[in-house]
Design an enzyme around this catalytic site. Structure first.
Site, mmCIF file in Angstrom:
data_model
loop_
_atom_site.group_PDB
_atom_site.id
_atom_site.type_symbol
_atom_site.label_atom_id
_atom_site.label_comp_id
_atom_site.label_asym_id
_atom_site.label_seq_id
_atom_site.Cartn_x
_atom_site.Cartn_y
_atom_site.Cartn_z
ATOM 1 C CD GLN A 75 2.375 0.201 -9.782
ATOM 2 O OE1 GLN A 75 2.577 -0.850 -9.177
ATOM 3 N NE2 GLN A 75 3.081 0.553 -10.832
ATOM 4 C CB SER A 76 -4.542 -3.343 -9.170
ATOM 5 O OG SER A 76 -5.287 -4.361 -8.551
ATOM 6 C CG ASN A 77 -1.009 -4.358 -4.030
ATOM 7 O OD1 ASN A 77 0.136 -4.346 -4.452
ATOM 8 N ND2 ASN A 77 -1.509 -3.394 -3.282
ATOM 9 C CB ALA A 79 -4.525 -6.390 -11.216
ATOM 10 C CE1 TYR A 112 -0.812 -6.078 -12.109
ATOM 11 C CE2 TYR A 112 -0.684 -4.179 -13.568
ATOM 12 C CZ TYR A 112 -1.067 -4.741 -12.374
ATOM 13 O OH TYR A 112 -1.721 -3.972 -11.455
#
Ligand SMILES: Cc1ncc(COP(=O)(O)O)c(C=O)c1O
Length: 331
Positions: A75-77, A79, A112
């Site tokens: 859940q990387s913002n 990325a 993504y």
């Protein structure tokens, strides 16, 4: 060298508003609170990485890169914003991630796909980062052998070019305070990798801000973050050829609001998210800004800030991740 001389691409809607949170101040019976709306930077669903990526991806473009590779949790913002920026600049994007707390097809995992990023999950948690970096090295070598030019962005965009973006955010805040004929005594910022905070402390010294910068960690211990932030601020000053250096003792970070671990919201974090939503109509997130606001609220309750103070809360974004946490937030 000046900031203007540093390579930069336009990705963020700037300046972001510096907004009065008078209902929140009243409920807390505490200081005047201003929210710096970096959740409205406008790249993807907004957030702090837009400012960093303006300088990072300009460096990538200058080096002839046509592919970017980065990492983070599922859940990387960071990325998600990197993928958004890559699409905007016509580059391909690979995300080599660890599984983390919410790997389901929600929140950033869903974004993504929309950005057509190539996602690979390697490892379970941030401790698996060395394994991920090995995979990224191999992936970069594979891409090079195909005639491509990959550019690897470290986790969170924690590199001097990224830090430049947040040093400049301080200049923007100082201009806004001047326009409002006001001043601030504190700025509260969220620390994940600490890159954003490194930029803010650099900017505060460079532009002679008179507010004190306080970091609230959502992940690492203060004794790990302080030297890392000081080092990144010093490295970035070198990149700017500015004669400034930083020592860990001059960095203030509190690590009392992390709770069980990174990515697991505390009760106080969920309360803070609801309080800000219900007083200001502003959405925080369960991993970063909710915990940071829980820290601000606790510092008000401890009497650390008085009604004479003006506190700036840096809203670094994170709304996309919120939807993966619907169960925790509905409890
Ligand atoms: C919403 C949000 N806030 C804060 C941070 C922390 O920023 P930094 O890693 O620069 O400390 C992140 C990092 O990913 C983030 O996504």
């Amino acid at each position: 060298m000046s900031f203007a001389a540093m390579p930069r691409v336009a990705l963020a809607n700037l300046p972001t508003p510096l907004q009065e949170a008078s209902n929140l101040s009243a409920v807390l019976g505490g200081p005047r609170i201003l929210i710096k709306r970096d959740d409205l930077t406008g790249l993807g669903l907004g957030g702090n990485k837009a400012r960093k990526l303006e300088f990072i991806l300009a460096d990538a473009k200058q080096k002839g890169a046509d592919v970017v590779i980065t990492t983070g949790g599922s859940q990387s913002n960071h990325a998600a914003q990197t993928a958004a920026a890559a699409m905007k600049l016509g580059m391909e994007c690979y995300l080599v991630l660890y599984r983390g707390v919410h790997p389901e097809n929600q929140g950033n995992m869903l974004l993504y796909r929309l950005y057509n990023a190539k996602v690979e999950i390697v490892g379970e948690k941030s401790a698996d980062l060395p394994k991920i970096m090995e995979r990224i090295d191999r992936l970069a070598a594979e891409l090079r052998s195909q005639g491509r030019t990959p550019y690897v962005i470290p986790i969170g965009g924690m590199m001097p070019q990224g830090t430049l973006g947040y040093a400049l955010a301080v200049s923007e805040i100082l201009d806004q305070l001047k326009q409002q004929q006001g001043s601030a005594s504190y700025l509260i910022d969220c620390c994940g990798t600490g890159g954003t905070m490194a930029g803010i402390v650099l900017g505060a010294k460079y532009f002679k801000a008179d507010f004190k910068v306080i970091g609230i960690s959502v992940s690492a211990k203060a004794e790990v973050l302080k030297p890392r932030i000081a080092d990144m601020a010093s490295q970035t000053a070198q990149l700017l050829q500015a004669e400034l250096s930083f020592k860990p003792e001059e960095i203030t970070v509190y690590d009392d609001y992390i709770g069980e671990s990174y990515g697991i919201p505390t009760k106080e974090c969920i309360e803070a998210i609801k309080l800000v939503a219900q007083t200001e109509g502003i959405i925080l997130d369960p991993v970063y800004t909710g915990k940071t606001m829980a820290g601000l609220i606790n510092l008000v309750r401890q009497g650390r800030f008085t009604s004479k103070d003006t506190v700036i809360f840096m809203h670094t974004g994170g709304a996309a991740g919120l939807f993966a946490y619907h169960k925790e937030l509905s409890a």
